[in-house]
Design a protein around this motif. Structure first.
Motif, mmCIF file in Angstrom:
data_model
loop_
_atom_site.group_PDB
_atom_site.id
_atom_site.type_symbol
_atom_site.label_atom_id
_atom_site.label_comp_id
_atom_site.label_asym_id
_atom_site.label_seq_id
_atom_site.Cartn_x
_atom_site.Cartn_y
_atom_site.Cartn_z
ATOM 1 N N ALA A 133 -2.630 6.322 9.175
ATOM 2 C CA ALA A 133 -3.404 5.281 9.855
ATOM 3 C C ALA A 133 -4.312 4.542 8.873
ATOM 4 N N PHE A 134 -4.917 5.283 7.943
ATOM 5 C CA PHE A 134 -5.805 4.676 6.955
ATOM 6 C C PHE A 134 -5.055 3.661 6.092
ATOM 7 N N ALA A 135 -3.899 4.073 5.551
ATOM 8 C CA ALA A 135 -3.120 3.192 4.674
ATOM 9 C C ALA A 135 -2.577 1.983 5.439
ATOM 10 N N VAL A 164 0.859 -1.189 0.000
ATOM 11 C CA VAL A 164 0.000 0.000 0.000
ATOM 12 C C VAL A 164 0.891 1.233 0.000
ATOM 13 N N LEU A 165 0.709 2.099 -0.986
ATOM 14 C CA LEU A 165 1.508 3.323 -1.110
ATOM 15 C C LEU A 165 0.651 4.523 -0.721
ATOM 16 N N ASP A 166 1.050 5.200 0.346
ATOM 17 C CA ASP A 166 0.415 6.449 0.759
ATOM 18 C C ASP A 166 1.361 7.575 0.343
ATOM 19 N N PRO A 167 1.100 8.234 -0.784
ATOM 20 C CA PRO A 167 2.064 9.201 -1.330
ATOM 21 C C PRO A 167 2.059 10.514 -0.556
ATOM 22 N N THR A 182 -8.915 9.713 -1.171
ATOM 23 C CA THR A 182 -9.692 10.094 0.002
ATOM 24 C C THR A 182 -10.159 11.544 -0.114
ATOM 25 N N GLY A 183 -11.390 11.776 0.301
ATOM 26 C CA GLY A 183 -11.969 13.109 0.179
ATOM 27 C C GLY A 183 -12.359 13.725 1.494
#
Length: 221
Positions: free
Chosen positions: A214-216, A103-106, A178-179
């Protein structure tokens, strides 16, 4: 059975609201065991990021390859990379080891506006990391930067869908934009099977520091 191992590749936040310290807590909450590779040290609090000290690329490389030799991960969460040299090490790590469930959280800049990756690092992220991961989780602003689009003043949701298509064109297998930064909160999930929206009432809170991390990490777990 031992808990699944999830590798966090991210920055160090001394306030433990984001980065590897937050990832350790998130992994524990999901009954997983977190290993970590720090990409940069930061001087920050819940208010903002005040200073960055980048990790030497050889330290990052040795950390990653020694960790997987002893503790192979069941999943990987990639967050802040900081600079091109470390981004390149992470790209080489993915190309060599080919870990599953990445999982990539940029993370491109802090909430307070501090840049958290340089221009060359951003290019490596677009060209070499996105095609190798299973899911990318940018927020609206990060999706616009990665898709090289200017913000739309009209239909923001249609632009999110357009950004997702552009990220697929870069090689992304699945995209979650994510919005939560909008009054009309909506997350867009995009895969090869199509796109789906997830909507919910906005929760008014000032405790948003590290929510993307936390989400990623939770998805990786």
């Amino acid at each position: 059975m031992p808990p699944p191992i999830v590798l966090s590749i991210a920055g160090f936040d001394p306030s433990s609201g984001a980065g590897v310290t937050a990832d350790i807590k998130t992994a524990a909450a999901h009954k997983c065991y977190a290993t970590t590779c720090i990409t940069a040290l930061t001087v920050q609090s819940t208010i903002g990021v005040f200073c960055l000290e980048m990790m030497r690329e050889e330290v990052a490389r040795d950390t990653l390859f020694e960790l997987v030799r002893d503790l192979p991960p069941a999943a990987v969460r990639i967050g802040m990379l900081g600079q091109a040299a470390v981004a390149q090490v992470v790209a080489e790590f993915l190309e060599t080891v080919k870990p599953k469930n990445v999982v990539l959280d940029p993370v491109l800049r802090s909430t307070s506006g501090t840049p958290l990756v340089d221009d060359k690092g951003l290019q490596i992220l677009r060209d070499r990391l996105i095609p190798q991961v299973d899911l990318i989780t940018p927020n609206r602003e990060e999706a616009l930067i990665l898709a090289q689009q200017n913000p739309s003043k009209s239909d923001k949701n249609e632009q999110m869908a357009s950004c997702a298509r552009d990220l697929h064109a870069l090689g992304a297998r699945a995209v979650c934009i994510t919005g939560g930064d909008s009054s009309e909160t909506a997350d867009l999930i995009s895969t090869s099977d199509g796109q789906e929206w997830f909507r919910a009432p906005r929760i008014e809170s000032r405790a948003t520091h590290g929510t993307g991390c936390a989400f990623a990490m939770a998805i990786a777990c």
